[in-house]
Scaffold this motif. Structure first.
Motif, PDB file in Angstrom:
ATOM      1  N   ALA A 133      35.094  48.891  41.696  1.00  0.00           N
ATOM      2  CA  ALA A 133      35.676  47.520  42.216  1.00  0.00           C
ATOM      3  C   ALA A 133      35.492  46.536  41.218  1.00  0.00           C
ATOM      4  N   LEU A 134      36.273  45.607  41.295  1.00  0.00           N
ATOM      5  CA  LEU A 134      36.347  44.525  40.169  1.00  0.00           C
ATOM      6  C   LEU A 134      35.855  43.304  41.120  1.00  0.00           C
ATOM      7  N   VAL A 135      35.007  42.325  40.516  1.00  0.00           N
ATOM      8  CA  VAL A 135      34.747  41.265  41.120  1.00  0.00           C
ATOM      9  C   VAL A 135      35.068  40.258  39.814  1.00  0.00           C
ATOM     10  N   TRP A 136      36.027  39.514  39.736  1.00  0.00           N
ATOM     11  CA  TRP A 136      36.328  38.390  38.757  1.00  0.00           C
ATOM     12  C   TRP A 136      35.743  37.068  39.125  1.00  0.00           C
ATOM     13  N   VAL A 137      34.946  36.634  38.166  1.00  0.00           N
ATOM     14  CA  VAL A 137      34.230  35.148  38.492  1.00  0.00           C
ATOM     15  C   VAL A 137      35.100  34.081  37.442  1.00  0.00           C
ATOM     16  N   LEU A 166      39.540  44.358  44.552  1.00  0.00           N
ATOM     17  CA  LEU A 166      39.719  43.272  43.670  1.00  0.00           C
ATOM     18  C   LEU A 166      39.304  42.024  44.398  1.00  0.00           C
ATOM     19  N   LEU A 167      38.425  41.158  43.867  1.00  0.00           N
ATOM     20  CA  LEU A 167      38.018  40.038  44.363  1.00  0.00           C
ATOM     21  C   LEU A 167      37.618  38.951  43.358  1.00  0.00           C
ATOM     22  N   LEU A 168      38.282  37.587  43.612  1.00  0.00           N
ATOM     23  CA  LEU A 168      38.118  36.522  42.785  1.00  0.00           C
ATOM     24  C   LEU A 168      37.095  35.630  43.198  1.00  0.00           C
ATOM     25  N   LEU A 169      35.985  35.352  42.618  1.00  0.00           N
ATOM     26  CA  LEU A 169      35.231  34.454  43.205  1.00  0.00           C
ATOM     27  C   LEU A 169      34.836  33.070  42.307  1.00  0.00           C
ATOM     28  N   PRO A 170      34.369  32.095  42.630  1.00  0.00           N
ATOM     29  CA  PRO A 170      34.243  30.751  41.832  1.00  0.00           C
ATOM     30  C   PRO A 170      32.643  31.175  41.467  1.00  0.00           C
ATOM     31  N   GLY A 171      32.557  30.284  40.013  1.00  0.00           N
ATOM     32  CA  GLY A 171      31.131  30.570  39.406  1.00  0.00           C
ATOM     33  C   GLY A 171      29.970  30.029  40.298  1.00  0.00           C
ATOM     34  N   ASP A 198      29.425  50.782  40.708  1.00  0.00           N
ATOM     35  CA  ASP A 198      29.902  50.190  41.855  1.00  0.00           C
ATOM     36  C   ASP A 198      30.863  49.368  41.643  1.00  0.00           C
ATOM     37  N   VAL A 199      30.411  48.334  40.874  1.00  0.00           N
ATOM     38  CA  VAL A 199      31.145  47.132  40.634  1.00  0.00           C
ATOM     39  C   VAL A 199      31.212  46.573  39.048  1.00  0.00           C
ATOM     40  N   LEU A 200      32.117  46.179  38.549  1.00  0.00           N
ATOM     41  CA  LEU A 200      32.435  45.366  37.196  1.00  0.00           C
ATOM     42  C   LEU A 200      32.579  43.961  37.759  1.00  0.00           C
ATOM     43  N   LEU A 201      31.648  43.128  37.270  1.00  0.00           N
ATOM     44  CA  LEU A 201      31.787  41.801  37.046  1.00  0.00           C
ATOM     45  C   LEU A 201      32.255  41.064  35.651  1.00  0.00           C
TER      46      LEU A 201
END
Length: 639
Positions: A133-137, A166-171, A198-201
């Motif tokens: 999964a991809l979590v973009w910060v 995919l998930l977009l999060l604030p820093g 499991d996850v790429l940040l």
């Protein structure tokens, strides 16, 4: 990868934007006109009412307004006040009450941007590997981070079960969101296994130390330094369980699939010479009066060149996209399309009309067309058949030219000599031969080839004898043989020619075939047969004279037509050395380019040298046309 329909200019210079759009052959649309012009009109973008037919559970969808931070707009979507005012009454939208709702509704797919993709099916997609999964910060208003997340989401698969979430999060602030780690584990990470981590940040603006801190907030553990691993296994595997692992700033674009948009439906259509009516039940659930793109493909369109004028022949306003016929239609339960699908020969003549002032079949073209209409010319590709035809051809024209030159008769040029020879050469009697009189061809293969020529209806069988009194060479067709053998001239009795096996069978070409072969039509037909073998959905004219302007200057293309959906024109020679004559290659390539050909053909019955091939390739590269070479290796490999 993105299957882009149009380019939207946001803030780039208009001149540079137009150059890029022209290079990609796409429409250029201004951002404020994205909903009103071009092929990317609804449902690919707002207004949302085009894709809204009511929400089954009456849950309001989350959407941002103009006061929201950029990351929230990129995550869940945005509506201008004007668009909000036009929404249907049953479409409930609301801004989030808290920042964490932006993230949670991404997990639940209850955002407006997620809702507008429900009718966007995918097809023609490459295999989707199962991966992290991809979590973009991102910092609150980082354009670079938000644009990259947006593009990755656009490139990814929307429906495939193995597509990475995919998930977009604030820093900053994630650490205060109650139970968010459990929701991420439940909605993003409990997936079939076979990959790691499991996850790429990832982030352009958030420091790595902060990414590690966010990973800890999400209850993730470091996954180690090994390379990111994907799986393509089709076998069911158990779901992954905590602890879930992560890596920081690995390549998020690796192993992204390619795919095309659109929901497909198969229909049967009866094609007619005039108007073909296609009835297509709409497979998408779209509100009335929204605009749809419909793409058609199938056997009826095979071989048609993807040119705007050809699309207009089929339907007004139609265009070509990825080899399909594309139309813009209003949404309805059933689309009724009236199409005028031209035949390949109609398109061939249409393109000739477009690229010339006038044209007509050349003399070789007329004879070749007549032979193609009555015979299966693919038989010419059989071993030794071409050689047998050449051996049976009465050498009138070339022989007469030689004799005229010997007599030093004055004429304007060779063309006039050939015309004179063609007019007078028919007075020579047709040649006939037996299988053992075919020169380099051995008796058995020669007999087989001449029998094949007879089966085509291009030659007749008969018996022969030379009269001892008047020396007339007699050929008696089998159907006219009688018990008494008489000379057709002096009526003296005679005896048929014999060989070791008895009376020798002779073969003689049909008078029209004989004349066509003598005038050099056979190489044209042989090349057309070879082209049609490679691309069955093709159509060719075996010679056209063209006039490009009012000067009266005539040019000729030996072959002109459609080759698997592309326009081909070119020159055919008996000997490859003829292409080495000064100016020959330049003239040939110029003719093909002037006719708008995609492919220039250079063909010869014997070998074409490496030097000539290289020279032709350079000329074609300069003119922007593809070069196709056919010589003995392709035309006569077994002879």
């Amino acid at each position: 990868m993105a299957d882009v329909e149009s380019l939207v200019r946001v803030d780039a210079p208009i001149g540079a934007s137009r150059l890029i759009a022209d290079e990609l052959t796409l429409d250029l649309i201004e951002l404020d006109a994205i909903d009103m012009e071009g092929d990317s009109v609804e449902p690919w973008g707002p207004p949302v009412s085009a894709v809204w037919l009511g929400n089954a559970d009456d849950t309001a969808l989350v959407v941002m307004d103009e006061s929201a931070p950029l990351w929230q707009v990129a995550a869940v979507g945005y509506l201008s006040p004007e668009t909000r005012a036009e929404l249907p009454a049953d479409l409930a939208v609301r801004p989030p009450m808290q920042e964490d709702e932006v993230a949670r509704h991404q997990l639940w797919k209850s955002t407006l941007i997620a809702k507008t993709t429900e009718e966007l099916d995918e097809h023609g997609r490459t295999h989707v590997p199962r991966g992290p999964a991809l979590v973009w910060v991102t910092e609150s208003d980082s354009v670079e981070d938000c644009v990259d997340f947006w593009n990755i989401r656009a490139l990814d698969s929307l429906q495939h079960p193995d597509a990475a979430p995919l998930l977009l999060l604030p820093g900053d602030g994630v650490q205060h969101w109650l139970n968010f780690d459990k929701q991420v584990a439940s909605h993003m990470l409990s997936r079939p296994s076979g990959y790691s981590p499991d996850v790429l940040l990832c982030s352009h603006t958030t420091p790595e130390e902060q990414l590690h801190s966010i990973a800890g907030t999400l209850s993730l553990v470091p996954g180690g330094p090994e390379e990111v691993r994907y799986t393509s296994s089709w076998w069911p595997t158990p779901s992954r369980r905590a602890p879930f692992t992560y890596q920081v700033n690995a390549d998020p674009l690796r192993r992204r699939p390619t795919r095309k948009w659109g929901r497909m439906v198969s229909i049967e259509v009866h094609q007619f010479a005039d108007v073909t009516r296609a009835r297509i039940p709409s497979p998408v659930n779209i509100a009335p009066h929204a605009l749809l793109l419909i793409r058609l493909w199938g056997t009826a369109l095979k071989g048609l060149p993807c040119r705007d004028s050809v699309a207009e022949m089929i339907s007004t306003g139609a265009s070509w996209r990825d080899g399909c016929l594309q139309l813009v239609e209003s949404s309805t339960a059933e689309h009724v399309l009236d199409l005028r699908i031209p035949s390949l020969d109609q398109v061939t003549h249409h393109l000739l009309e477009q690229s010339t002032q006038r044209y007509e079949l050349s003399d070789k073209g007329k004879m070749g067309t007549a032979l193609m209409s009555r015979s299966d010319i693919t038989q010419l590709l059989r071993p030794n058949l071409y050689e047998a035809l050449i051996g049976l051809t009465t050498k009138r024209t070339a022989h007469f030219v030689k004799e005229l030159k010997k007599l030093r008769m004055e004429a304007a040029d060779r063309a006039e000599l050939e015309q004179l020879a063609a007019s007078w050469g028919g007075r020579s009697p047709r040649m006939h031969r037996s299988a053992n009189g075919m020169g380099r061809l051995q008796t058995a293969p020669a007999a087989e080839a001449m029998e094949a020529v007879s089966a085509m209806g291009w030659a007749e069988r008969g018996l022969s004898f030379t009269c001892n009194h008047c020396r007339l060479d007699n050929f008696i067709p089998l159907r006219e043989t009688q018990a008494a053998v008489q000379c057709a001239g002096c009526r003296a009795p005679g005896a048929f020619e014999r060989d070791a096996d008895g009376i020798a069978m002779h073969y003689r070409l049909d008078s029209f075939v004989d004349r066509a072969c003598d005038n050099g039509v056979l190489p044209h037909l042989l090349v057309i047969a070879a082209l049609a073998r490679e691309q069955p959905h093709s159509y060719f004219l075996p010679g056209v004279d063209v006039w490009k302007d009012g000067s009266g200057s005539k040019r000729e293309a030996d072959i002109y037509g459609l080759y698997g959906g592309r326009l081909l024109a070119g020159e055919v020679k008996t000997q490859g050395t003829e292409f080495a004559k000064p100016g020959q290659l330049q003239h040939d390539v110029e003719v093909s380019a002037a006719l708008g050909a995609d492919i220039h053909l250079m063909a010869a019955i014997d070998a074409i040298s490496h030097e000539v091939r290289q020279a032709a390739q350079l000329l074609c590269d300069e003119r922007g046309v593809e070069l196709l070479i056919l010589d003995r290796a392709a035309l006569r490999p077994a002879s």
